[in-house]
Design a protein around this motif. Structure first.
Motif, short mmCIF file in Angstrom:
data_model
loop_
_atom_site.label_atom_id
_atom_site.label_comp_id
_atom_site.label_asym_id
_atom_site.label_seq_id
_atom_site.Cartn_x
_atom_site.Cartn_y
_atom_site.Cartn_z
N CYS A 116 0.82 -1.21 0.00
CA CYS A 116 0.00 0.00 0.00
C CYS A 116 0.86 1.27 0.00
N MET A 117 1.96 1.24 0.72
CA MET A 117 2.82 2.43 0.78
C MET A 117 3.50 2.70 -0.56
N VAL A 118 3.70 1.66 -1.36
CA VAL A 118 4.21 1.88 -2.72
C VAL A 118 3.21 2.73 -3.51
N PHE A 119 1.93 2.39 -3.37
CA PHE A 119 0.88 3.20 -4.01
C PHE A 119 0.97 4.64 -3.53
N GLY A 120 1.08 4.82 -2.21
CA GLY A 120 1.11 6.15 -1.66
C GLY A 120 2.29 6.97 -2.15
N LEU A 121 3.45 6.34 -2.23
CA LEU A 121 4.64 7.05 -2.71
C LEU A 121 4.51 7.44 -4.18
N VAL A 122 4.02 6.50 -4.99
CA VAL A 122 3.87 6.78 -6.43
C VAL A 122 2.83 7.88 -6.65
N ASN A 123 1.69 7.74 -6.00
CA ASN A 123 0.63 8.76 -6.14
C ASN A 123 1.11 10.11 -5.62
N GLY A 124 1.72 10.11 -4.44
CA GLY A 124 2.17 11.35 -3.84
C GLY A 124 3.24 12.05 -4.66
N PHE A 125 4.18 11.27 -5.20
CA PHE A 125 5.23 11.88 -6.02
C PHE A 125 4.65 12.48 -7.29
N ALA A 126 3.78 11.73 -7.95
CA ALA A 126 3.20 12.21 -9.21
C ALA A 126 2.35 13.47 -8.99
N VAL A 127 1.56 13.46 -7.92
CA VAL A 127 0.65 14.59 -7.67
C VAL A 127 1.35 15.73 -6.95
N ILE A 151 2.68 14.09 -0.43
CA ILE A 151 3.11 12.68 -0.33
C ILE A 151 2.68 12.11 1.01
N GLY A 152 2.85 12.89 2.07
CA GLY A 152 2.42 12.45 3.40
C GLY A 152 0.92 12.16 3.45
N ALA A 153 0.13 12.99 2.77
CA ALA A 153 -1.32 12.78 2.75
C ALA A 153 -1.67 11.48 2.06
N PHE A 154 -1.01 11.19 0.94
CA PHE A 154 -1.28 9.94 0.23
C PHE A 154 -0.78 8.73 1.03
N LEU A 155 0.31 8.89 1.75
CA LEU A 155 0.78 7.79 2.60
C LEU A 155 -0.19 7.52 3.75
N ALA A 156 -0.78 8.58 4.30
CA ALA A 156 -1.79 8.39 5.35
C ALA A 156 -2.97 7.60 4.81
N THR A 157 -3.37 7.92 3.58
CA THR A 157 -4.46 7.18 2.94
C THR A 157 -4.07 5.72 2.74
N THR A 173 -4.36 8.48 -9.90
CA THR A 173 -4.85 7.39 -9.06
C THR A 173 -5.74 6.42 -9.84
N LEU A 174 -6.38 6.91 -10.90
CA LEU A 174 -7.11 6.00 -11.77
C LEU A 174 -6.14 5.05 -12.47
N GLY A 175 -4.99 5.60 -12.88
CA GLY A 175 -3.97 4.76 -13.51
C GLY A 175 -3.38 3.75 -12.56
N THR A 176 -3.05 4.17 -11.34
CA THR A 176 -2.46 3.23 -10.39
C THR A 176 -3.48 2.19 -9.92
N THR A 177 -4.75 2.56 -9.94
CA THR A 177 -5.79 1.57 -9.64
C THR A 177 -5.76 0.45 -10.67
N GLY A 178 -5.73 0.84 -11.95
CA GLY A 178 -5.68 -0.17 -13.02
C GLY A 178 -4.45 -1.05 -12.93
N ILE A 179 -3.31 -0.41 -12.67
CA ILE A 179 -2.06 -1.18 -12.55
C ILE A 179 -2.13 -2.15 -11.38
N GLY A 180 -2.58 -1.64 -10.23
CA GLY A 180 -2.64 -2.47 -9.02
C GLY A 180 -3.60 -3.64 -9.16
N LEU A 181 -4.81 -3.36 -9.62
CA LEU A 181 -5.79 -4.43 -9.77
C LEU A 181 -5.37 -5.44 -10.84
N GLY A 182 -4.75 -4.93 -11.91
CA GLY A 182 -4.27 -5.83 -12.96
C GLY A 182 -3.20 -6.77 -12.46
#
Length: 333
Positions: free
Chosen positions: A118-129, A228-234, A140-149
């Protein structure tokens, strides 16, 4: 000859009318959800058969707990003015599947693996945003597809079962009186998140970024790191929610968190947290969670189908967002 006496015009009344409308809008925007939630619960207690039973109330809180924990995490992203983290669907599923699939290693290692994913998601999302300033919805729509795939490819649709006598199953079945462990964990997460958001410099700065990111930048705030911290909290909250969801049934599958993004966003927005950032609280999110959970439960007890639940929830979101937009337009937020 005396001057004619002029009849009073609407000009003198308009300020009073405007003040009255503003006062009503302020009340609905800031306090309305608390009143509406109380009225809905009172109506359900009086009018809906079976709602007041202990078993039903426990079930409402039990089912709302995992959504509530995700919504608490998403509150950090919303307050930072980054709208939403759609990837919570993949994160919750990844955490739940990790807990079940790696349970043979022990509960703690399995949880650590799930949190790590999960923290990998947070770091990727936080860095990109936060650093690259990309659109949060698209990222996050893109990382959702990648993660679920990737999760579907790795599990091949397998349903993972936990040990019926193991610690995970024991946690899922644990209660203090009528209160399930999931509701207790929701309360703990809510208290910790409320302290972080409302009493720490991180929470204060995150609100400042959500209110005016450019002003925060001008005073030297490295806003990207806080995003990034906000996405990691999520992500951490999503992992906890995945563990709760998996322990409840002692099973996990890649599709276990379908709809969590919509439900969590509904709770955050309906609770009165501003989709435009800067304004909100964990208490408001919890009220939103309770409101949505009670509405859904009442519809089920009355025999309405899942499609009607979606329709009603979607309508509530539209009304909440419209109220937020009107408040901002009137200069109240």
């Amino acid at each position: 000859m005396t001057a004619p006496v002029l009849a009073p015009t609407n000009a003198t009344e308009k300020p009073h009318q405007t003040d009255r409308r503003r006062a009503i809008l302020v009340f609905v925007s800031d306090k309305g959800i608390f009143l509406f939630t109380g009225l809905v619960i009172l109506a359900a207690l009086v009018l809906v058969n079976g709602f007041a039973s202990t078993a039903n109330v426990v079930d409402v809180f039990h089912r709302a707990s995992s959504i509530g924990i995700v919504a608490i995490g998403m509150t950090f992203v919303v307050i930072s003015a980054n709208y939403i983290d759609l990837s919570v669907v993949a994160q919750v599923a990844a955490a739940g599947v990790s807990l079940m699939a790696f349970n043979s290693l022990g509960v703690i290692p399995a949880m650590a693996i799930g949190i790590g994913f999960c923290m990998v998601f947070g770091l990727v999302n936080g860095f990109a945003v936060g650093i690259l300033r990309a659109n949060a919805v698209v990222v996050t729509l893109g990382t959702t597809g990648i993660g679920l795939g990737l999760l579907a490819l790795a599990t091949k649709g397998t349903i993972f079962y936990g040990d019926p006598n193991g610690a995970t199953a024991a946690f899922g079945a644990f209660r203090i009186g009528p209160v399930p462990s999931s509701a207790l964990l929701l309360a703990v997460v809510a208290i910790l998140a409320a302290v972080l958001l409302g009493k720490s410099s991180f929470g204060f700065t995150l609100r400042s970024i959500g209110s005016n990111r450019e002003a925060a930048r001008l005073v030297g705030v490295r806003s990207g790191l806080y995003v990034i911290g906000a996405f990691l909290a999520t992500s951490i909250c999503s992992a906890i929610a995945g563990f709760v969801l998996a322990s409840y049934s002692n099973t996990a599958v890649a599709t276990m968190a379908a709809g969590f993004d919509f439900s969590a966003l509904a709770a955050v927005i309906v609770g009165g947290n501003s989709l435009f950032g800067g304004k909100g609280s964990i208490l408001r999110t919890l009220i939103g969670v309770i409101f949505i959970a009670v509405i859904s439960n009442v519809l089920v007890l009355l025999g309405f189908t899942y499609e009607w639940q979606q329709f009603v929830t979607g309508s509530i979101i539209v009304i909440a967002v419209a109220s937020d937009a009107l408040s901002r337009k009137a200069g109240l937020r």
